[in-house]
Write a protein that holds these residues in place. Structure first.
Motif, PDB file in Angstrom:
ATOM      1  N   GLN A 171     127.560  48.754 -38.208  1.00 32.68           N
ATOM      2  CA  GLN A 171     128.803  49.827 -39.183  1.00 32.68           C
ATOM      3  C   GLN A 171     129.074  50.687 -38.016  1.00 32.68           C
ATOM      4  O   GLN A 171     128.234  51.476 -36.512  1.00 32.68           O
ATOM      5  CB  GLN A 171     127.921  50.521 -39.629  1.00 32.68           C
ATOM      6  N   GLY A 172     130.481  51.521 -37.721  1.00 36.56           N
ATOM      7  CA  GLY A 172     130.868  51.753 -36.662  1.00 36.56           C
ATOM      8  C   GLY A 172     131.636  51.317 -35.545  1.00 36.56           C
ATOM      9  O   GLY A 172     132.808  51.257 -34.745  1.00 36.56           O
ATOM     10  N   ALA A 193     133.979  42.940 -39.290  1.00 37.25           N
ATOM     11  CA  ALA A 193     132.995  43.111 -40.138  1.00 37.25           C
ATOM     12  C   ALA A 193     132.363  42.706 -40.525  1.00 37.25           C
ATOM     13  O   ALA A 193     130.702  43.005 -40.860  1.00 37.25           O
ATOM     14  CB  ALA A 193     133.694  42.824 -41.666  1.00 37.25           C
ATOM     15  N   ASP A 243     135.257  49.341 -35.959  1.00 37.03           N
ATOM     16  CA  ASP A 243     136.388  50.317 -36.190  1.00 37.03           C
ATOM     17  C   ASP A 243     136.728  50.445 -35.051  1.00 37.03           C
ATOM     18  O   ASP A 243     137.845  51.054 -34.247  1.00 37.03           O
ATOM     19  CB  ASP A 243     135.948  51.770 -36.332  1.00 37.03           C
TER      20      ASP A 243
END
Length: 119
Positions: A57-58, A53, A61
């Motif tokens: 962002q991205g 986390a 994942d």
């Protein structure tokens, strides 16, 4: 200009062994911290999720898709450390000139290939 990889090449060309010393010191420090965080947590899966986390962002994942949940703690820590490369390179760029300046007029300067400061 240029990307982080190009900036790192320029840094290594300018500072040589000091650049490598700083780069690997930062990389091993990050690996040690991440490994310790994962291995000392009561729930390694939750720790991994928390660390992912923290990534942009991205990227979390993308990194998660490369980690086998049954992989050992070291393997997970290694992948997460590799994912931190952009941040580590930024640290290399910031810290290497400072370390080189601090070592330039010491006994190890010659070993590291640093030239004495000109007066």
């Amino acid at each position: 200009g240029g990307g982080a990889g190009e900036q790192l090449k320029v840094l290594l060309a300018e500072y040589g062994k000091v650049g490598l010393l700083v780069h690997f010191s930062i990389q091993l420090s990050v690996l040690a911290v991440v490994y310790t965080a994962i291995s000392t947590a009561g729930d390694p899966a939750a720790t991994l999720a928390s660390l992912l986390a923290l990534l942009p962002q991205g990227l979390g994942d993308a990194v998660a898709s490369k980690i086998d949940p049954s992989a050992g703690t070291f393997a997970v820590a290694f992948v997460l450390t590799k994912a931190s490369a952009p941040v580590r390179i930024a640290m290399d760029l910031a810290v290497t000139p400072i370390v080189a300046d601090a070592l330039r007029n010491t006994a190890v300067a010659g070993i590291l290939g640093l030239k004495p400061e000109r007066a």
